[in-house]
Scaffold this motif. Structure first.
Motif, PDB file in Angstrom:
ATOM      1  N   THR A  96      13.022  51.192  -2.902  1.00 22.67           N
ATOM      2  CA  THR A  96      14.464  51.435  -2.902  1.00 22.67           C
ATOM      3  C   THR A  96      14.848  52.671  -3.709  1.00 22.67           C
ATOM      4  O   THR A  96      14.145  53.060  -4.626  1.00 22.67           O
ATOM      5  N   PHE A  97      15.962  53.295  -3.316  1.00 26.61           N
ATOM      6  CA  PHE A  97      16.577  54.322  -4.162  1.00 26.61           C
ATOM      7  C   PHE A  97      18.091  54.270  -3.968  1.00 26.61           C
ATOM      8  O   PHE A  97      18.586  53.679  -3.005  1.00 26.61           O
ATOM      9  N   PHE A  98      18.820  54.853  -4.920  1.00 29.65           N
ATOM     10  CA  PHE A  98      20.283  54.762  -4.934  1.00 29.65           C
ATOM     11  C   PHE A  98      20.915  56.143  -4.781  1.00 29.65           C
ATOM     12  O   PHE A  98      20.365  57.128  -5.273  1.00 29.65           O
ATOM     13  N   MET A  99      22.061  56.177  -4.143  1.00 33.87           N
ATOM     14  CA  MET A  99      22.863  57.400  -4.157  1.00 33.87           C
ATOM     15  C   MET A  99      24.324  57.035  -4.437  1.00 33.87           C
ATOM     16  O   MET A  99      24.797  55.968  -4.045  1.00 33.87           O
ATOM     17  N   ARG A 100      25.003  57.916  -5.165  1.00 33.25           N
ATOM     18  CA  ARG A 100      26.405  57.660  -5.530  1.00 33.25           C
ATOM     19  C   ARG A 100      27.307  58.572  -4.695  1.00 33.25           C
ATOM     20  O   ARG A 100      26.968  59.733  -4.454  1.00 33.25           O
ATOM     21  N   PRO A 111      15.967  63.968  -5.481  1.00 31.14           N
ATOM     22  CA  PRO A 111      14.811  64.728  -5.009  1.00 31.14           C
ATOM     23  C   PRO A 111      14.289  64.185  -3.676  1.00 31.14           C
ATOM     24  O   PRO A 111      14.603  63.059  -3.287  1.00 31.14           O
ATOM     25  N   ASP A 112      13.529  64.992  -2.973  1.00 30.33           N
ATOM     26  CA  ASP A 112      12.805  64.584  -1.745  1.00 30.33           C
ATOM     27  C   ASP A 112      13.677  64.423  -0.503  1.00 30.33           C
ATOM     28  O   ASP A 112      13.157  64.123   0.556  1.00 30.33           O
ATOM     29  N   VAL A 166      19.543  52.348  -0.688  1.00 33.24           N
ATOM     30  CA  VAL A 166      18.698  52.488   0.505  1.00 33.24           C
ATOM     31  C   VAL A 166      17.396  51.735   0.233  1.00 33.24           C
ATOM     32  O   VAL A 166      16.674  52.058  -0.713  1.00 33.24           O
ATOM     33  N   SER A 167      17.114  50.725   1.039  1.00 34.90           N
ATOM     34  CA  SER A 167      15.924  49.893   0.808  1.00 34.90           C
ATOM     35  C   SER A 167      15.071  49.824   2.064  1.00 34.90           C
ATOM     36  O   SER A 167      15.580  49.837   3.181  1.00 34.90           O
ATOM     37  N   ALA A 255      22.706  49.412   2.074  1.00 37.21           N
ATOM     38  CA  ALA A 255      23.844  48.627   1.575  1.00 37.21           C
ATOM     39  C   ALA A 255      24.757  49.536   0.749  1.00 37.21           C
ATOM     40  O   ALA A 255      24.311  50.138  -0.225  1.00 37.21           O
ATOM     41  N   SER A 256      26.019  49.628   1.161  1.00 40.00           N
ATOM     42  CA  SER A 256      26.981  50.469   0.445  1.00 40.00           C
ATOM     43  C   SER A 256      27.997  49.578  -0.254  1.00 40.00           C
ATOM     44  O   SER A 256      28.593  48.686   0.360  1.00 40.00           O
TER      45      SER A 256
END
Length: 322
Positions: A96-100, A111-112, A166-167, A255-256
């Motif tokens: 998983t990673f997060f974005m705001r 990154p990436d 994002v998972s 998931a937002s």
């Protein structure tokens, strides 16, 4: 005889909100909020082309940047050696990673991410924000609150917090021993989920049974967080849900979370509080999130109790200084 009734998971065609079926559609949303805490939206206004682009980039990014990292994490924790008697209850089988997005976006700093992926996620966030605000207004209408009430409460002084988790849930050799994501309620406001339409796994708890949330192409699954339970004085409740790991196929989940601003003050809407004393506490959203961080996978009621205790301490303190 003897067959179990399959509960019909609520699926709402949002395009009907602007037709002569508006009343019936609003009733479906109301019933879903009161009895499920979840519903699935079709024809929600977000283009299929945009959703397809989000899915394509997310799956490519996972393969290119996340999959190997996940395999290394599994090996380093010895999770590739899962044995029958060792159920794991302190870890999730997810990458998983997060974005705001709000109050300000950090998508350009992650990154990436390829430029195309960044651009697509920015567009998707704009559409999801519009949908979340539309849904909050529909909830206001169903609850008999003035238009814009929920959005105003969520705003605080700097506007709402809005971000995306994002998972990917990779295939798991022993899904009976580890959850994709352990059971929990969501802390925040209203959650919009774009999930894989081929690999299932999301379940919610209803009347002590785990019910599958059906994977459907181009749908958005909506669920309510703890803050809406407090604001509606328990009329709508946040619902426990989990992700079951699968033996084959990687499940995508985007998931937002449209949440109150950090300094937003959360409390039951006066219009929804009857003669009885408030059952729910009054608190600043950021304080709740600090508490939730350590207690995510535990029952929500003690969290509400803890906020209530903080509230009465504050009140007592104020009385003593007079």
């Amino acid at each position: 005889m003897g067959e179990t009734m399959e509960l019909a998971f609520p699926i709402v065609d949002l395009s009907k909100i602007d037709s002569d079926e508006r009343g019936a559609t609003m009733d479906m949303i109301k019933d879903a909020c009161e009895n499920w805490g979840f519903f699935e939206l079709m024809n929600h206004g977000i283009s299929h082309e945009l959703m397809d682009a989000v899915e394509k980039h997310t799956k490519e990014h996972y393969k290119k940047c996340m999959e190997q990292r996940f395999k290394e994490m599994v090996a380093s924790k010895g999770l590739d050696q899962l044995v029958a008697e060792s159920e794991i209850d302190d870890l999730d089988w997810e990458s998983t990673f997060f974005m705001r997005h709000l109050p300000e976006s950090n998508i350009s700093e992650i990154p990436d991410l390829g430029d195309d992926y960044r651009e697509v996620m920015k567009q998707f966030a704009v559409e999801l924000e519009k949908l979340a605000e539309k849904l909050l207004d529909l909830l206001c209408e169903n609850l008999g609150l003035e238009q814009g009430y929920l959005k105003k409460v969520f705003n605080g002084s700097k506007g709402p917090n809005f971000g995306t988790k994002v998972s990917n849930y990779p295939p798991c050799p022993k899904p009976e021993l580890i959850k994709g994501l352990r059971a929990h309620t969501d802390a925040g406001g209203i959650i919009l989920l774009f999930q894989d339409d081929k690999v299932s796994g999301l379940q919610l708890l209803k009347d002590d049974d785990w019910i599958d949330v059906p994977p459907m192409k181009h749908s958005i699954v909506v669920n309510l967080g703890d803050q809406l339970e407090v604001i509606t004085n328990g009329k709508y409740k946040s619902v426990v849900h989990r992700v079951i790991a699968q033996t084959d196929g990687t499940r995508m989940s985007i998931a937002s979370f449209y949440n109150p601003g950090s300094d937003a003050v959360i409390y039951p809407a006066p219009a929804l509080v009857g003669e009885e004393a408030d059952v729910y506490p009054k608190f600043v959203f950021e304080d709740y999130m600090k508490l939730y961080a350590g207690l995510k996978f535990e029952a929500k009621e003690p969290r509400f109790e803890a906020m209530k205790a903080m509230e009465s301490n504050v009140n007592l303190g104020a009385i003593e200084t007079i």
